[in-house]
Enzyme design. Structure first.
Site, short mmCIF file in Angstrom:
data_model
loop_
_atom_site.label_atom_id
_atom_site.label_comp_id
_atom_site.label_asym_id
_atom_site.label_seq_id
_atom_site.Cartn_x
_atom_site.Cartn_y
_atom_site.Cartn_z
N LYS A 229 0.86 -1.19 0.00
CA LYS A 229 0.00 0.00 0.00
C LYS A 229 0.89 1.23 0.00
CE LYS A 229 -1.87 -1.33 3.98
NZ LYS A 229 -1.30 -2.67 4.15
N ASN B 235 -8.20 -6.24 -4.90
CA ASN B 235 -8.51 -4.80 -4.99
C ASN B 235 -10.00 -4.55 -5.18
OD1 ASN B 235 -5.98 -3.95 -4.50
ND2 ASN B 235 -5.51 -3.23 -6.56
N CYS C 172 -4.69 2.53 -8.28
CA CYS C 172 -5.02 1.09 -8.39
C CYS C 172 -6.51 0.78 -8.40
CB CYS C 172 -4.34 0.33 -7.26
SG CYS C 172 -2.55 0.33 -7.44
N LYS D 255 -8.70 1.81 -11.57
CA LYS D 255 -8.34 1.13 -12.83
C LYS D 255 -8.51 -0.39 -12.73
CE LYS D 255 -3.31 0.45 -12.56
NZ LYS D 255 -3.32 -1.00 -12.37
N LYS E 143 -4.64 9.68 -0.49
CA LYS E 143 -4.78 9.18 0.88
C LYS E 143 -3.56 9.69 1.66
CE LYS E 143 -2.52 4.70 0.29
NZ LYS E 143 -2.58 3.28 0.53
P1 NAD Z 1 4.46 4.07 -11.65
O1 NAD Z 1 3.75 4.79 -12.71
O2 NAD Z 1 4.75 4.74 -10.34
O3 NAD Z 1 5.84 3.51 -12.21
C1 NAD Z 1 6.00 2.86 -13.42
C2 NAD Z 1 7.42 3.10 -13.90
O4 NAD Z 1 7.67 2.31 -15.06
C3 NAD Z 1 7.70 4.56 -14.33
O5 NAD Z 1 8.82 5.04 -13.63
C4 NAD Z 1 7.97 4.45 -15.83
O6 NAD Z 1 8.91 5.39 -16.28
C5 NAD Z 1 8.51 3.03 -15.93
N1 NAD Z 1 8.46 2.46 -17.28
C6 NAD Z 1 7.46 2.50 -18.20
N2 NAD Z 1 7.82 1.85 -19.32
C7 NAD Z 1 9.07 1.36 -19.10
C8 NAD Z 1 9.97 0.60 -19.88
N3 NAD Z 1 9.67 0.18 -21.09
N4 NAD Z 1 11.16 0.29 -19.35
C9 NAD Z 1 11.49 0.70 -18.11
N5 NAD Z 1 10.67 1.43 -17.32
C10 NAD Z 1 9.48 1.76 -17.82
O7 NAD Z 1 3.60 2.74 -11.38
P2 NAD Z 1 3.38 1.96 -10.01
O8 NAD Z 1 2.41 2.69 -9.16
O9 NAD Z 1 4.70 1.56 -9.45
O10 NAD Z 1 2.63 0.66 -10.57
C11 NAD Z 1 3.29 -0.32 -11.33
C12 NAD Z 1 2.39 -1.54 -11.43
O11 NAD Z 1 2.18 -2.10 -10.13
C13 NAD Z 1 0.99 -1.24 -11.99
O12 NAD Z 1 0.56 -2.33 -12.75
C14 NAD Z 1 0.15 -1.12 -10.74
O13 NAD Z 1 -1.20 -1.42 -10.96
C15 NAD Z 1 0.78 -2.15 -9.83
N6 NAD Z 1 0.61 -1.89 -8.40
C16 NAD Z 1 0.71 -0.63 -7.91
C17 NAD Z 1 0.57 -0.40 -6.54
C18 NAD Z 1 0.66 0.99 -5.98
O14 NAD Z 1 0.27 1.18 -4.83
N7 NAD Z 1 1.14 1.98 -6.72
C19 NAD Z 1 0.37 -1.48 -5.68
C20 NAD Z 1 0.32 -2.77 -6.21
C21 NAD Z 1 0.44 -2.96 -7.57
#
Ligand code: NAD
Length: 440
Positions: free
Chosen positions: A157, A214, A266, A269, A327
């Site tokens: 989280k 989720n 999250c 989407k 949050k």
């Molecule tokens: P984010 O947007 O914070 O980070 C994604 C990163 O990926 C960015 O820095 C972007 O520049 C990089 N990126 C994109 N294309 C790339 C490539 N080809 N090569 C290298 N880097 C690349 O996303 P996030 O919040 O960390 O979420 C990532 C995934 O995890 C999503 O699928 C999300 O649903 C999932 N997730 C997120 C959370 C959360 O709390 N944020 C929790 C669990 C799961």
């Protein structure tokens, strides 16, 4: 062991850093050069409590490095984690272009057996597409290098991501390969030894688990918001109802706090994406469709109260808004309820002075000069027609109401998180509006 984590956002950066903490060598990769430059210069691009200390420690120990070179990062690696974003496509389904783009890069560059792990939240069937994308690239190269895919959804989280990663309730791993299972078992052994279980399962169930988790959480939020709105109509207080139902262990007292609707990167989407997945299989997820509908409505509830209180005359009025992030304890403003409220206030001709303990930079990036930015919570109140509390940061919980009444133009509070005591505020002479509560 050595791993590569592709994508250094909230999930990739926290996962990579926390895995380095167990002694593994980790290369974190991103295509965003500015981000990598910052990380190589000691600057963490996101706010996440506790991250800085372990980041510094592991960089100093030489176990954690940052690069834009995916090819170099997977040399000698045991596994590569895909942790890039999966934003909603135009129709709400998860857009896999970043995930599959990374898979192709892996296929172009790999030179030995690798476990390719999807950590991003991806719909059922994505691991098959990842495998296909890698195979196509290997075929183009005329190579037959063995590899396995695995799914390892992340449940951290934002705001407590480091703690959640280091002390997970469970680690879910989907794989159909014994070889990949062994690699994952070894990698996560330090966590298992600390009492955190791994649940191995097939890939499809693993991909489904993340969306189901989720969606269940979003359902709890929309359920209590719906009940809160009804409480108001029938003259009940949702805070009493919440305590009343939460003491039943089958229901539990977590995640049943009413508010201004769920936001973040999250829940919105993932709920949408699961509905689309079901549509593809000609099944209608009616509960989740209602969850989404209730959430859209809930994001406007606080504004509607305010609109009614000021009889629709918001032109030229100024409002203080406490809490911009979606949050507390994060600077993330993706899908934040504050954005909906701000947009509606501006549309109605009002102005907004915003304050957030950590999301001010992010707010300025998104909103520019549409609102003004206060230097602290009290500064935001100066000459404001009312305070709107949107995000329940702990520093907003016990403010000095005596100081507040001097700064505000009128003693009115719209509390989107039910953090104040209606009786106390009534005694102090404040007009108080909350969600689903008896406030007068
Ligand atoms: P984010 O947007 O914070 O980070 C994604 C990163 O990926 C960015 O820095 C972007 O520049 C990089 N990126 C994109 N294309 C790339 C490539 N080809 N090569 C290298 N880097 C690349 O996303 P996030 O919040 O960390 O979420 C990532 C995934 O995890 C999503 O699928 C999300 O649903 C999932 N997730 C997120 C959370 C959360 O709390 N944020 C929790 C669990 C799961």
């Amino acid at each position: 062991m050595k791993i590569s984590v592709v994508g250094t956002g909230y999930v990739g950066l926290v996962s990579g850093t926390c895995i380095a903490e167990t002694g593994v060598n980790v290369a974190c990769v991103d295509i965003d050069e500015t981000k990598i430059e910052k990380l190589n210069n000691g600057i963490i691009p996101i706010y996440e409590p506790g991250l800085e200390d372990i980041y510094k420690k592991n960089v100093e120990k030489g176990r954690l490095e940052f690069t834009t070179d995916l090819g170099a990062s997977i040399k000698d690696a045991d596994a590569v984690f895909i942790a890039v974003g999966t934003p909603p496509d135009e129709d709400g389904s998860a857009d896999l272009k970043y995930v599959l783009g990374v898979a192709r890069e892996i296929g172009k560059n790999m030179d030995h057996y690798l476990v390719v792990v999807t950590k991003s939240t991806v719909p059922v069937g994505t691991s098959v597409k990842v495998k296909q994308a890698i195979l196509e690239e290997l075929e183009k190269r005329g190579e037959k290098i063995p590899f396995d895919v695995a799914s390892n959804p992340e449940f951290l989280k934002e705001g407590s991501a480091v703690n959640d990663f280091l002390k997970p309730d469970r680690i879910v791993i989907g794989t159909e390969s014994k070889r990949a299972q062994k690699v994952m078992q070894r990698l996560y052994k330090p966590f298992v030894l600390n009492g955190h279980p791994i649940l191995f399962m097939d890939i499809t169930s693993s991909e489904m688990t993340k969306y189901a988790a989720n969606s269940m959480l979003a359902t709890k939020i929309s359920f209590i918001n719906d009940i809160a709105n009804l409480c108001e109509l029938v003259g009940a207080d949702v805070d009493n109802v919440r305590r009343g139902i939460g003491s039943d262990p089958r229901i539990g007292n977590k995640f049943i706090y009413p508010g201004t609707g769920y936001g973040g990167s999250c829940f919105p989407k993932d709920v949408q994406a699961l509905i689309r997945t079901a549509d593809e299989f000609n099944y209608s997820l009616d509960v989740l469709k209602a969850v989404e509908k209730v959430n859209y409505r809930q994001k406007e509830v606080l504004f509607n109260k305010l609109y009614k209180r000021f009889e629709g005359d918001l032109k030229g009025k100024k409002f203080a808004l406490w809490g911009l992030s979606f949050k507390p304890k994060t600077d993330d403003m993706r899908e934040a309820p504050s954005l909906v409220i701000i947009e509606k206030l501006l549309e109605a001709g009002a102005s907004v002075a915003g304050y957030d303990p950590v999301a001010m930079h992010e707010a300025e990036r998104i909103l520019g000069d549409k609102i003004s930015y206060a230097k602290d919570e009290y500064d935001a109140l100066i000459d404001a027609d009312a305070l709107i509390l949107v995000t329940e940061w702990s520093e907003f919980r016990l403010p000095n109401f005596r100081v507040m009444e001097k700064l505000l133009k009128s003693k009115i509070i719209f509390d989107g998180r039910n953090i104040y005591d209606p009786e106390e505020l009534a005694e102090l002479g404040f007009e108080y509006f909350a969600i689903g509560r008896k406030t007068k």
